[in-house]
Design a protein around this motif. Structure first.
Motif, PDB file in Angstrom:
ATOM      1  N   ASP A  24      33.701   4.689  48.674  1.00  0.00           N
ATOM      2  CA  ASP A  24      34.505   5.844  49.078  1.00  0.00           C
ATOM      3  C   ASP A  24      34.454   6.920  48.003  1.00  0.00           C
ATOM      4  OD1 ASP A  24      35.216   4.571  51.398  1.00  0.00           O
ATOM      5  OD2 ASP A  24      37.183   3.919  50.681  1.00  0.00           O
TER       6      ASP A  24
ATOM      7  N   ALA B 203      40.060  -1.308  41.132  1.00  0.00           N
ATOM      8  CA  ALA B 203      40.667  -1.322  42.460  1.00  0.00           C
ATOM      9  C   ALA B 203      40.082  -0.176  43.272  1.00  0.00           C
ATOM     10  CB  ALA B 203      42.177  -1.174  42.345  1.00  0.00           C
ATOM     11  N   PRO B 204      39.991  -0.332  44.608  1.00  0.00           N
ATOM     12  CA  PRO B 204      39.395   0.732  45.435  1.00  0.00           C
ATOM     13  C   PRO B 204      40.021   2.102  45.215  1.00  0.00           C
ATOM     14  CG  PRO B 204      39.648  -1.270  46.722  1.00  0.00           C
ATOM     15  CD  PRO B 204      40.313  -1.532  45.399  1.00  0.00           C
ATOM     16  N   ALA B 205      41.341   2.153  45.110  1.00  0.00           N
ATOM     17  CA  ALA B 205      41.994   3.452  44.924  1.00  0.00           C
ATOM     18  C   ALA B 205      41.622   4.057  43.568  1.00  0.00           C
ATOM     19  CB  ALA B 205      43.509   3.292  45.033  1.00  0.00           C
ATOM     20  N   GLN B 206      41.522   3.213  42.561  1.00  0.00           N
ATOM     21  CA  GLN B 206      41.144   3.688  41.231  1.00  0.00           C
ATOM     22  C   GLN B 206      39.721   4.228  41.233  1.00  0.00           C
ATOM     23  OE1 GLN B 206      41.165   0.611  38.243  1.00  0.00           O
ATOM     24  NE2 GLN B 206      41.777   2.027  36.613  1.00  0.00           N
TER      25      GLN B 206
ATOM     26  N   ALA C 134      38.077   5.380  43.877  1.00  0.00           N
ATOM     27  CA  ALA C 134      38.041   6.601  44.677  1.00  0.00           C
ATOM     28  C   ALA C 134      38.532   7.799  43.866  1.00  0.00           C
ATOM     29  CB  ALA C 134      38.874   6.416  45.940  1.00  0.00           C
ATOM     30  N   ALA C 135      39.569   7.593  43.051  1.00  0.00           N
ATOM     31  CA  ALA C 135      40.075   8.683  42.210  1.00  0.00           C
ATOM     32  C   ALA C 135      39.031   9.108  41.182  1.00  0.00           C
ATOM     33  CB  ALA C 135      41.369   8.237  41.518  1.00  0.00           C
TER      34      ALA C 135
END
Length: 353
Positions: free
Chosen positions: A200, A232-235, A237-238
């Motif tokens: 992502d 982590a995915p959110a990390q 993506a950021a």
């Protein structure tokens, strides 16, 4: 089989095409263990000639870099000490066990640069000192903006002649592991290929649409390779959102040889400043290296000492002083970080079938 006429027509086809199909880009990242430093150098020398032809003919191959890895040496095999430990001999013994004729096996060893008389020795016999060399890990990074660019970059006599030398050298080492990141391909399948979708936020950026990332400048391009504890995915993506405006490409993927590790490859058109690099330090990379080239030397890229010093200073300021800074050029790193015409290539919309 390709006929002589068909082969010649491919050689004669127009070169230097700057259009590519939007959304079809992909990267090959190859990890290959050379059997010795000498074999690694032979491989890189042949790949340097392949890179010259690719740079000359195919602007839609924006990154084409081959190097001895300074961060994956611990993944190499223990040097063989006996005849039976030599991978080429082990392979030959297996072939003989399943019925491959001896003459064919001996001929294959000869083509791989291995003395076939080793088959006649006891497996516990010590190898000649010249064959007890420490293996070397090579990494290849190749970005293609579409399948046409992949297929067409190889259609020249000098490329094919050099590639034959590459294959001869690679035959003497362990099988390569290849990661493909990006568009699934229907025409191309490499041995031991591992397909990874785009994470992502990760992307290949159309160069002509991204003037803010420095493609029109004369600054030295940089390829940065980092191994991160898998975020982590959110990390992740950021991080991708932060890097996107500054990169020609930023591509994370699971390292095929290291568990729980994400390899991040970023191509910058110019040396990134400390503010761009700082978020990478927060992810505590375990290891990393970057390669800097000067764009003035078409395809063979000379080192820019000023850019090297600037990159080292920016890495230190960002909290990444341990990252190794290396030249993209010479005997240990050949090819190009970013094609000198990358700013001219342009995407076209995919045509309906």
């Amino acid at each position: 089989m390709t006929s002589v006429h068909s082969l010649q027509s491919r050689f004669d086809a127009p070169k230097g095409i700057i259009e590519y199909t939007a959304g079809d880009a992909f990267m090959y990242q190859v990890f290959w263990e050379a059997s010795s430093p000498a074999n690694a150098q032979r491989t890189l020398a042949a790949l340097a000639e392949c890179a010259k032809a690719t740079h000359r003919d195919t602007p839609c191959v924006p990154t084409y870099l081959f190097r001895i890895s300074s961060i994956d040496g611990d993944l190499c095999s223990v040097p063989p000490r006996t005849v039976g430990e030599l991978p080429a001999v082990r392979d030959a013994k297996r072939k003989l066990a399943i019925g491959v004729p001896l003459v064919a096996v001996r001929g294959d060893l000869t083509r791989r640069g291995v003395d076939p008389s080793l088959l006649d020795l006891d497996p516990s016999a010590p190898l000649p000192p010249a064959l007890q060399a420490q293996p070397v890990m090579l990494e290849f990074t190749e970005i293609y903006l579409d399948e046409r660019a992949f297929l067409e970059h190889a259609w020249s006599r000098d490329y094919l002649d050099s590639y034959a030398r590459v294959m001869q050298a690679i035959a003497a080492g362990r099988p390569a592991t290849t990661v493909r990141v990006g568009k699934p391909t229907t025409l191309i399948a490499l041995p031991n290929e591992i397909a990874c979708p785009l994470a992502d936020g990760a992307a290949f950026f159309p160069p002509s649409a991204s003037p803010e990332n420095g493609l029109s400048s004369a600054a030295a391009p940089v390829l940065l390779a980092l191994d991160l504890p898998t975020p982590a995915p959110a990390q992740l993506a950021a991080l991708m959102a932060h890097l996107r405006p500054h990169c020609v490409a930023c591509l994370p993927f699971s390292h095929p040889l290291r568990p729980l590790t994400t390899r991040l490859l970023c191509v910058f058109a110019a040396v990134p400043d400390a503010s761009v690099l700082a978020p990478l330090a927060a992810l505590a990379p375990a290891r990393g290296e970057c390669f800097i080239a000067h764009p003035a030397a078409a395809g063979a890229a000379d080192m820019s000492p000023e850019s090297e010093r600037a990159m080292q200073a920016n890495l230190a300021a960002a909290g990444l002083p341990a990252i190794v800074v290396r030249p993209a050029g010479g005997e240990e790193c050949v090819g190009y970080v970013l094609h000198s015409r990358a700013g001219q290539v342009r995407p076209i919309e995919k045509k309906d079938p």
